[in-house]
Each structure stands twice: as C-alpha cells, then as structure tokens.
Design a protein around this motif. Structure first.
Motif, mmCIF file in Angstrom:
data_model
loop_
_atom_site.group_PDB
_atom_site.id
_atom_site.type_symbol
_atom_site.label_atom_id
_atom_site.label_comp_id
_atom_site.label_asym_id
_atom_site.label_seq_id
_atom_site.Cartn_x
_atom_site.Cartn_y
_atom_site.Cartn_z
ATOM 1 N N PHE A 28 -95.927 -53.846 45.550
ATOM 2 C CA PHE A 28 -97.329 -53.445 45.597
ATOM 3 C C PHE A 28 -97.498 -51.980 45.969
ATOM 4 C CE2 PHE A 28 -97.627 -58.052 46.036
ATOM 5 C CZ PHE A 28 -98.666 -58.340 45.160
ATOM 6 N N ALA A 29 -96.644 -51.475 46.821
ATOM 7 C CA ALA A 29 -96.775 -50.084 47.248
ATOM 8 C C ALA A 29 -96.593 -49.124 46.075
ATOM 9 C CB ALA A 29 -95.765 -49.772 48.352
ATOM 10 N N THR A 30 -95.575 -49.381 45.233
ATOM 11 C CA THR A 30 -95.322 -48.508 44.087
ATOM 12 C C THR A 30 -96.360 -48.694 42.992
ATOM 13 O OG1 THR A 30 -92.938 -48.450 44.505
ATOM 14 C CG2 THR A 30 -93.665 -47.925 42.261
ATOM 15 N N TYR A 31 -96.623 -49.936 42.607
ATOM 16 C CA TYR A 31 -97.494 -50.183 41.458
ATOM 17 C C TYR A 31 -98.965 -50.191 41.831
ATOM 18 C CZ TYR A 31 -93.216 -50.667 38.960
ATOM 19 O OH TYR A 31 -92.000 -50.377 38.403
ATOM 20 N N GLY A 32 -99.233 -50.082 43.128
ATOM 21 C CA GLY A 32 -100.587 -49.866 43.588
ATOM 22 C C GLY A 32 -100.887 -48.410 43.864
ATOM 23 N N ALA A 33 -99.973 -47.519 43.488
ATOM 24 C CA ALA A 33 -100.170 -46.077 43.669
ATOM 25 C C ALA A 33 -100.834 -45.490 42.423
ATOM 26 C CB ALA A 33 -98.831 -45.394 43.920
ATOM 27 N N SER A 34 -101.758 -44.577 42.625
ATOM 28 C CA SER A 34 -102.540 -44.049 41.505
ATOM 29 C C SER A 34 -101.681 -43.307 40.486
ATOM 30 C CB SER A 34 -103.655 -43.130 42.019
ATOM 31 O OG SER A 34 -103.126 -42.077 42.794
ATOM 32 N N ASP A 35 -100.653 -42.563 40.929
ATOM 33 C CA ASP A 35 -99.849 -41.824 39.956
ATOM 34 C C ASP A 35 -99.040 -42.777 39.076
ATOM 35 O OD1 ASP A 35 -98.243 -42.608 42.088
ATOM 36 O OD2 ASP A 35 -97.072 -40.762 42.137
ATOM 37 N N THR A 36 -98.529 -43.863 39.658
ATOM 38 C CA THR A 36 -97.799 -44.857 38.866
ATOM 39 C C THR A 36 -98.726 -45.511 37.865
ATOM 40 O OG1 THR A 36 -96.321 -45.312 40.730
ATOM 41 C CG2 THR A 36 -96.385 -46.938 38.960
ATOM 42 N N ARG A 37 -99.876 -45.915 38.320
ATOM 43 C CA ARG A 37 -100.843 -46.582 37.445
ATOM 44 C C ARG A 37 -101.257 -45.675 36.287
ATOM 45 N NH1 ARG A 37 -105.025 -50.554 37.568
ATOM 46 N NH2 ARG A 37 -106.890 -49.873 36.443
ATOM 47 N N GLU A 38 -101.593 -44.431 36.590
ATOM 48 C CA GLU A 38 -102.061 -43.523 35.538
ATOM 49 C C GLU A 38 -100.962 -43.245 34.519
ATOM 50 O OE1 GLU A 38 -103.541 -40.188 37.701
ATOM 51 O OE2 GLU A 38 -105.229 -41.320 38.549
ATOM 52 N N ARG A 39 -99.725 -43.109 34.996
ATOM 53 C CA ARG A 39 -98.616 -42.857 34.068
ATOM 54 C C ARG A 39 -98.372 -44.067 33.169
ATOM 55 N NH1 ARG A 39 -93.576 -44.276 34.491
ATOM 56 N NH2 ARG A 39 -93.694 -44.718 36.717
ATOM 57 N N LEU A 40 -98.381 -45.264 33.739
ATOM 58 C CA LEU A 40 -98.136 -46.463 32.936
ATOM 59 C C LEU A 40 -99.272 -46.712 31.947
ATOM 60 C CD1 LEU A 40 -96.647 -48.953 35.566
ATOM 61 C CD2 LEU A 40 -95.417 -47.589 33.858
ATOM 62 N N LEU A 41 -100.506 -46.479 32.375
ATOM 63 C CA LEU A 41 -101.639 -46.689 31.463
ATOM 64 C C LEU A 41 -101.614 -45.679 30.314
ATOM 65 C CD1 LEU A 41 -104.567 -47.497 33.923
ATOM 66 C CD2 LEU A 41 -103.315 -49.089 32.440
ATOM 67 N N ALA A 42 -101.251 -44.447 30.611
ATOM 68 C CA ALA A 42 -101.162 -43.440 29.546
ATOM 69 C C ALA A 42 -100.076 -43.827 28.548
ATOM 70 C CB ALA A 42 -100.874 -42.064 30.151
ATOM 71 N N ARG A 43 -98.972 -44.322 29.048
ATOM 72 C CA ARG A 43 -97.893 -44.739 28.155
ATOM 73 C C ARG A 43 -98.309 -45.967 27.348
ATOM 74 N NH1 ARG A 43 -91.352 -45.323 29.563
ATOM 75 N NH2 ARG A 43 -90.773 -45.717 27.383
ATOM 76 N N TRP A 44 -99.050 -46.901 27.990
ATOM 77 C CA TRP A 44 -99.542 -48.080 27.266
ATOM 78 C C TRP A 44 -100.473 -47.653 26.130
ATOM 79 C CZ3 TRP A 44 -104.128 -50.436 26.006
ATOM 80 C CH2 TRP A 44 -104.054 -51.756 25.575
ATOM 81 N N ASP A 45 -101.374 -46.717 26.410
ATOM 82 C CA ASP A 45 -102.292 -46.226 25.375
ATOM 83 C C ASP A 45 -101.530 -45.618 24.199
ATOM 84 O OD1 ASP A 45 -104.592 -46.990 26.725
ATOM 85 O OD2 ASP A 45 -104.884 -45.037 27.676
ATOM 86 N N ALA A 46 -100.460 -44.901 24.520
ATOM 87 C CA ALA A 46 -99.716 -44.199 23.481
ATOM 88 C C ALA A 46 -98.781 -45.105 22.689
ATOM 89 C CB ALA A 46 -98.901 -43.060 24.107
ATOM 90 N N GLU A 47 -98.163 -46.091 23.348
ATOM 91 C CA GLU A 47 -97.094 -46.853 22.709
ATOM 92 C C GLU A 47 -97.430 -48.295 22.381
ATOM 93 O OE1 GLU A 47 -93.380 -46.484 24.837
ATOM 94 O OE2 GLU A 47 -93.864 -44.449 25.520
ATOM 95 N N VAL A 48 -98.429 -48.854 23.026
ATOM 96 C CA VAL A 48 -98.681 -50.294 22.864
ATOM 97 C C VAL A 48 -100.028 -50.568 22.200
ATOM 98 C CG1 VAL A 48 -98.908 -52.498 24.093
ATOM 99 C CG2 VAL A 48 -97.298 -50.762 24.919
ATOM 100 N N LYS A 49 -101.050 -49.876 22.603
ATOM 101 C CA LYS A 49 -102.415 -50.168 22.155
ATOM 102 C C LYS A 49 -102.531 -50.244 20.641
ATOM 103 C CE LYS A 49 -107.120 -48.415 22.820
ATOM 104 N NZ LYS A 49 -107.921 -47.351 23.474
ATOM 105 N N GLY A 50 -101.863 -49.348 19.944
ATOM 106 C CA GLY A 50 -101.977 -49.318 18.479
ATOM 107 C C GLY A 50 -100.818 -49.981 17.762
ATOM 108 N N ALA A 51 -100.069 -50.809 18.469
ATOM 109 C CA ALA A 51 -98.861 -51.391 17.879
ATOM 110 C C ALA A 51 -99.156 -52.420 16.797
ATOM 111 C CB ALA A 51 -97.996 -52.043 18.973
ATOM 112 N N GLY A 52 -100.313 -53.029 16.844
ATOM 113 C CA GLY A 52 -100.679 -54.029 15.844
ATOM 114 C C GLY A 52 -102.099 -53.801 15.361
ATOM 115 N N GLY A 53 -102.691 -54.856 14.859
ATOM 116 C CA GLY A 53 -104.053 -54.732 14.339
ATOM 117 C C GLY A 53 -105.107 -55.257 15.287
ATOM 118 N N ALA A 54 -104.799 -55.280 16.586
ATOM 119 C CA ALA A 54 -105.706 -55.845 17.558
ATOM 120 C C ALA A 54 -106.992 -55.049 17.661
ATOM 121 C CB ALA A 54 -105.037 -55.904 18.933
#
Length: 342
Positions: free
Chosen positions: A313-339
């Motif tokens: 929780f300490a690591t994944y509840g940190a704002s820098d970790t969250r922002e980095r993972l969300l940015a990567r999700w937007d770039a690599e996962v969000k557009g992966a299919g036709g969702a």
C-alpha cells in the motif's frame, strides 16, 4: 476471517454520547449508492446532523479534493479503495481524525499508520473475476481460472473492466498485476487482456453488474460486489485467480480545511463502530468490516481462503507511482482493442 456474533448498540451509543458539534455535514461517498444512503440515514438518526452526500468514484473524488485544496466543499470522504486516500494524505489534503482504532483489525490500523492517522481502514475486499455461467455456456467458452486466461483471443469482446483513471477497483487491478508479474510483464498482459475488453466503465462495480445482466460475459472487480449479485439470483460464478490476487482496504478521511471538522470527526467515529459497519448487510454489502466485533455474512468472501499477495500500500498508494502507472496504462493498454469508454 473469523465470523463474530452481533454486538449491542452500546459501542455506538458510547461514541455518540457527546452532543453534536454541527448540524450539517458534507460527505463524498465512494461506496455503492444503497450503502451510502443507509450510512447517511443511520448517522443522521444517531446524531441529528444533516448529511449532504454525493456518490463519486475514488478517482473523481481525488481530483475534486485536489482542485478544492484550501477551500474544500467536502468535509469527509468515506469509502472506495485506500490508495487514493493515501495519496490525498501524502499530499496534505486530509488531516488526522484522532479516532480510536483499538477495535480495528490489523490491516485497517496499518493504513492509519502509513498515513499518520489521516485515513483509516473501514473494510477489505479481494479482487476477482466473475463470469455469467449461462452466457459462457451459450457461447461455448471455457471458464477462466487465472489472470493469464483473460488474454485468450477466444474472449475477444467478452470482458468488461473499469478505467483505472476513475476507478479505484481498476487501479487495484493494475497495481495487483504489476506486483504479481513485474511491471513490464504486467503491461504486456494488460494489453493482451485489453484486446478482449468491450468497455472500460467509470465505476468499478459496473462490469460485474453488466455480467450479471448478460451484457458482457466476464468482469473484473471486487468479489464482495459479485457475491451481492449472485445472492440476488444472477448466474454469476466467482473466481479467485490462480496466480493470486490483490485486495483493497477502503478508507475514510477528513478533508483538510473542512468547514465542519467536528461533525466530520464524529462521522469517522461512527463509521468505525461494529454496529454501523455491519448494517451494510441490510443492503447487500459483503466486504469484510474493519471492526473486529462486526458480524460477517456466511457468504462474504473468506479472505483467509484466498491466495492474497502482500499488497504494498505504501508504494502503490504514492502519487508518483500512481501517475506513472496510469500514464503507461493510457499509452499501452487503453487503445489495445476496440473497447469503448462509459
């Protein structure tokens, strides 16, 4: 988790013995609407304090708390996954309530210790997979048993999950897979699963509701929400992924600079009591309450029987970790299919 017998109203009455400090309270609730409404009603009846409540997902609430820093419209934030609550605490957007945590289970106290008392655990719930057994059979699909099964091309267009930018549930999934498989492997898997996703919803509970209605075959979400749907008669089967799974610890936080701080702290004291927490059973809340004296439904997920990861929780509840993972999700996962997005 050990199932404990019901206790009397004495604990609640003791908490509420002092007179109310204010006659109004502004609450943002990140739990299910029925649970939000019931807790507000019970609190009003017990204290005489009027509650103005709005339901928002954790991501939306964090954004609002940040935007209103210094002049908040919210007094207290109740419910939703603990990671955004921890981020708010780290950014000095919330303040310690001074609540007594002696009756709480260790995982709830851990969240309070991580945040220096600025957020406290109110419930826990494990992440899982659900599928509509009728739809699965009609389509001749094999039931998923593991996270990696969801990458099977046979499930193209059959999976629904929330967007981690708005949903704490989906962020828990993102953080869970990262901890299970390592970040690069997790994002590869998320993109493969994403190719099978038909919709990214705003709310974390929406995918399992859609699966229950047969609008999608498979969902990812918290098991206690799935139990509620299954007990309501829907043909949902619930899976604890074979590789292991993460879990949430929902939080309650007093907003820094709140207009009604005494009433907000009274809310925290109230929602930590066993009586207040176990009232959720009346509206189908089957997560694990944080008060060790609260009663559990026999069908609530048994966390002791589920292969849980040692969620950081300490690591994944940190704002820098969250922002980095969300940015990567937007770039690599969000557009992966036709969702589509809700």
């Amino acid at each position: 988790m050990k199932k404990l017998s019901s206790i009397s109203l004495a604990a609640v009455l003791a908490v509420l013995a002092a007179p109310a400090f204010a006659d109004e309270l502004n609450v943002v609730c990140s739990n299910e609407q029925d649970w939000c409404d019931l807790m507000a009603s019970n609190f009003e009846a017990a204290t005489g304090i009027d509650v103005a409540m709005v339901r928002k997902s954790t991501g939306e609430t964090l954004a609002q708390v940040r935007a209103e820093a210094g002049n908040p419209k919210i007094d207290v934030w109740w419910g939703g996954t603990g990671d955004p609550h921890l981020i708010a605490a780290a950014e000095d957007l919330t303040e310690a309530s001074g609540a007594d945590t002696s009756a709480l289970l260790p995982w709830a106290v851990n969240i309070a210790e991580i945040s220096s008392g600025k957020t406290i655990g109110i419930h826990a719930g494990a992440l899982g997979i659900a599928y509509n057994a009728d739809v699965l059979a009609e389509k001749g699909l094999k039931a998923p048993a593991c996270w990696k099964d969801l990458a099977d091309p046979a499930y193209k267009g059959e999976i629904q999950v929330a967007n981690p930018n708005s949903s704490g549930t989906a962020y828990t999934e993102l953080a869970t897979l990262t901890q299970l498989f390592g970040e690069d492997e997790a994002f590869k898997l998320l993109a493969e699963i994403g190719a099978n996703v038909n919709q990214y919803t705003k709310s974390g509970s929406a995918p399992s509701k859609a699966a229950a209605r047969g609008e999608t075959t498979i969902s990812i979400g918290f098991m206690h929400d799935m139990v509620n749907l299954r007990k309501s008669g829907f043909p949902l089967e619930i899976v604890a992924p074979c590789e292991g799974t993460g879990y949430e610890v929902g939080g309650v936080s007093v907003i820094k600079g709140a207009k009604n701080p005494d009433a907000a702290k009274k809310w925290v004291d109230f929602v930590l009591t066993a009586e207040a927490q176990q009232a959720g059973l009346q509206v189908g809340v089957y997560n694990v309450p944080s008060n060790s004296g609260a009663t559990l439904d026999p069908d609530s997920p048994d966390l002791s029987s589920i292969k849980l990861i040692d969620y950081d929780f300490a690591t994944y509840g940190a704002s820098d970790t969250r922002e980095r993972l969300l940015a990567r999700w937007d770039a690599e996962v969000k557009g992966a299919g036709g969702a589509v997005e809700e």
